[in-house]
Design a protein around this motif. Structure first.
Motif, PDB file in Angstrom:
ATOM      1  N   LEU A  44       0.804  -1.213   0.000  1.00 14.02           N
ATOM      2  CA  LEU A  44       0.000   0.000   0.000  1.00 14.02           C
ATOM      3  C   LEU A  44       0.845   1.273   0.000  1.00 14.02           C
ATOM      4  N   PRO A  45       1.860   1.391   0.854  1.00 10.89           N
ATOM      5  CA  PRO A  45       2.680   2.611   0.795  1.00 10.89           C
ATOM      6  C   PRO A  45       3.392   2.797  -0.548  1.00 10.89           C
ATOM      7  N   LEU A  46       3.803   1.703  -1.173  1.00  8.18           N
ATOM      8  CA  LEU A  46       4.470   1.811  -2.474  1.00  8.18           C
ATOM      9  C   LEU A  46       3.488   2.254  -3.553  1.00  8.18           C
ATOM     10  N   ARG A  82       9.623   4.983   5.150  1.00 13.70           N
ATOM     11  CA  ARG A  82       8.354   5.164   4.432  1.00 13.70           C
ATOM     12  C   ARG A  82       7.305   4.195   4.981  1.00 13.70           C
ATOM     13  N   LEU A  83       7.718   2.954   5.180  1.00 13.31           N
ATOM     14  CA  LEU A  83       6.788   1.941   5.681  1.00 13.31           C
ATOM     15  C   LEU A  83       6.371   2.236   7.114  1.00 13.31           C
ATOM     16  N   ASN A  84       7.329   2.615   7.940  1.00 15.88           N
ATOM     17  CA  ASN A  84       7.003   2.934   9.336  1.00 15.88           C
ATOM     18  C   ASN A  84       6.043   4.110   9.435  1.00 15.88           C
ATOM     19  N   SER A  85       6.214   5.109   8.598  1.00 14.88           N
ATOM     20  CA  SER A  85       5.349   6.286   8.676  1.00 14.88           C
ATOM     21  C   SER A  85       3.954   6.023   8.115  1.00 14.88           C
ATOM     22  N   SER A  86       3.779   4.937   7.398  1.00 13.75           N
ATOM     23  CA  SER A  86       2.467   4.634   6.815  1.00 13.75           C
ATOM     24  C   SER A  86       1.723   3.522   7.556  1.00 13.75           C
ATOM     25  N   GLN A 132      -4.181   5.952 -10.559  1.00 18.47           N
ATOM     26  CA  GLN A 132      -2.939   5.207 -10.792  1.00 18.47           C
ATOM     27  C   GLN A 132      -2.568   4.390  -9.561  1.00 18.47           C
ATOM     28  N   SER A 133      -2.766   4.933  -8.379  1.00 19.08           N
ATOM     29  CA  SER A 133      -2.453   4.194  -7.150  1.00 19.08           C
ATOM     30  C   SER A 133      -3.235   2.886  -7.082  1.00 19.08           C
TER      31      SER A 133
END
Length: 161
Positions: A44-46, A82-86, A132-133
């Protein structure tokens, strides 16, 4: 014309749940058992990160996770941060997805499409970035299923589980 960036829409649990459904649908096309829960915290974050959207250019389902990562090594820069913040966003998406029966957790903490049938394309009216996401979430689901185990996916991304 100035284009507004809708951060609220991107972090909305309902949108996150829709991304999650797209990811799971892509995954179960290859592996009907569904992805293990930790893979959603990667995908999901990617999929939602606008700065990574150009890395999906000239890719399709046949590209595969490993080739995508090799083509765009910048994906792994600050990936853990990035993963930790999401994590809150992804957790909210999972909770809403499960409570609304859009997805469910099956045996072995695997995500599968739930009993509430969501239309495959609910993207009309969304901005191009959000649309796009959704597509990228589906693609990441498919790539993850073809990549192998959760551990293999984490290893490819330079992360430990």
């Amino acid at each position: 014309m100035k284009i507004a960036h809708d951060l609220y829409a991107e972090t909305n649990p309902a949108f996150g749940a829709y991304l999650l459904v797209s990811f799971v649908r892509g995954f179960v096309e290859v592996n009907p058992n569904g992805p293990e829960l930790p893979v959603a915290y990667l995908a999901l974050p990617l999929a939602i990160s606008g700065d990574l959207h150009p890395s999906f250019d000239r890719t399709n389902r046949k590209t595969g996770l490993q080739e995508w990562l090799e083509r765009s090594p910048q994906i792994q820069v600050n990936l853990a941060e990035r993963l930790n913040s999401s994590m809150d966003f992804v957790a909210g998406a999972i909770r809403l997805g499960c409570f609304s029966h859009a997805v469910r957790l099956s045996e072995g903490a695997r995500l599968v499409v739930g009993t509430r049938g969501l239309k495959k394309d609910l993207t009309s009216g969304l901005s191009d970035d959000l649309t796009q996401s959704v597509r990228y979430a589906d693609r990441l689901g498919y790539w993850s299923a073809t990549a192998g185990s959760t551990k293999t996916i984490y290893d490819m991304m330079g992360l430990t589980l």
